[in-house]
Design a protein around this motif. Structure first.
Motif, PDB file in Angstrom:
ATOM      1  N   LEU A 106       0.779  -1.201  -0.118  1.00  0.00           N
ATOM      2  CA  LEU A 106      -0.007  -0.033  -0.029  1.00  0.00           C
ATOM      3  C   LEU A 106       0.800   1.169  -0.044  1.00  0.00           C
ATOM      4  N   SER A 129       2.061  -6.977  -5.489  1.00  0.00           N
ATOM      5  CA  SER A 129       1.203  -5.922  -6.241  1.00  0.00           C
ATOM      6  C   SER A 129       1.193  -4.561  -5.534  1.00  0.00           C
ATOM      7  N   ILE A 163      -0.817  -0.870  -4.796  1.00  0.00           N
ATOM      8  CA  ILE A 163      -1.815   0.013  -4.862  1.00  0.00           C
ATOM      9  C   ILE A 163      -1.378   1.311  -4.135  1.00  0.00           C
ATOM     10  N   SER A 164      -2.167   2.131  -4.359  1.00  0.00           N
ATOM     11  CA  SER A 164      -2.052   3.407  -3.729  1.00  0.00           C
ATOM     12  C   SER A 164      -3.065   4.020  -2.898  1.00  0.00           C
ATOM     13  N   GLU A 165      -4.395   3.293  -2.878  1.00  0.00           N
ATOM     14  CA  GLU A 165      -5.331   3.867  -1.792  1.00  0.00           C
ATOM     15  C   GLU A 165      -5.953   2.581  -1.263  1.00  0.00           C
ATOM     16  N   GLU A 209      -8.793   1.772  -0.755  1.00  0.00           N
ATOM     17  CA  GLU A 209     -10.142   1.233  -1.374  1.00  0.00           C
ATOM     18  C   GLU A 209      -9.777   0.428  -2.740  1.00  0.00           C
ATOM     19  N   GLN A 210      -8.412   0.213  -3.269  1.00  0.00           N
ATOM     20  CA  GLN A 210      -8.157  -0.474  -4.256  1.00  0.00           C
ATOM     21  C   GLN A 210      -7.702  -1.843  -3.962  1.00  0.00           C
ATOM     22  N   GLU A 234     -10.034  -4.800  -5.389  1.00  0.00           N
ATOM     23  CA  GLU A 234      -9.629  -4.950  -6.657  1.00  0.00           C
ATOM     24  C   GLU A 234      -8.346  -5.628  -7.039  1.00  0.00           C
ATOM     25  N   ALA A 235      -7.384  -5.306  -6.118  1.00  0.00           N
ATOM     26  CA  ALA A 235      -5.998  -6.055  -6.153  1.00  0.00           C
ATOM     27  C   ALA A 235      -6.071  -7.384  -5.631  1.00  0.00           C
TER      28      ALA A 235
END
Length: 180
Positions: free
Chosen positions: A138, A169, A171-173, A175-176, A179-180
């Protein structure tokens, strides 16, 4: 891994309280995402910093939290006391293996040496085939940008193979996460 097959998530995170508010906000939001998706938080049981923040957020949203902590930290009172479950281990090595064993997915929030230690260990275990669980970084406010550049340098210099970039993987938020 499909989200409906994810029942628990390890979160590795800072215990520092002297960090930017953007990181605390991300930890709170991550806790809400976990609780909303019925994903049990498994973490190091700390009550301070991002560790405490994500756990408190999950609990406020009526989610489940398992804290895993070695005896010496309990003796120092470093653990959160209102958790759904508290697992006490004999040492840090047992703590790390227990957190991994109890989790379906492994998530790294920003953190210091302890967070990086945990992250590198689970990456190494995955590289060696000891687990196949998703690892999600994250990358709040670009925190992991330099680390990602270091990983790229390792690949460029042949210390890692290009396929090792697929060990995790980014992600930057919060809330993702689903999806990830």
């Amino acid at each position: 891994m499909e989200i409906n097959k994810v029942h628990s998530a390890a979160v590795y995170a800072a215990s520092s309280t002297k960090i930017k508010p953007v990181y605390f906000d991300a930890a709170r939001r991550l806790g809400k995402v976990l609780a909303a998706n019925n994903i049990r938080l498994v973490y190091g049981a700390g009550h301070m910093g991002l560790m405490g923040e994500v756990a408190t957020s999950v609990l406020e949203e009526k989610g489940q939290v398992t804290g895993v902590i070695p005896e010496f930290m309990v003796e120092k009172g470093w653990h959160q006391t209102n958790l759904t479950e508290l697992v006490i281990t004999k040492d840090m090595h047992e703590r790390k293996s227990t957190i991994e064993r109890l989790s379906d997915v492994l998530i790294a929030l920003p953190g210091g040496i302890g967070t990086f230690d945990e992250l590198f260990e689970i990456l190494t275990w995955k590289q060696l085939g000891l687990h196949t669980k998703p690892i999600i970084i994250l990358n709040i406010d670009g925190y992991y940008d330099a680390w990602l550049a270091c990983i790229r340098k390792m690949i460029d210099e042949c210390f890692l193979m290009p396929l090792h970039e697929n060990l995790f993987s980014v992600i930057s938020e919060p809330e993702q996460l689903v999806e990830a």
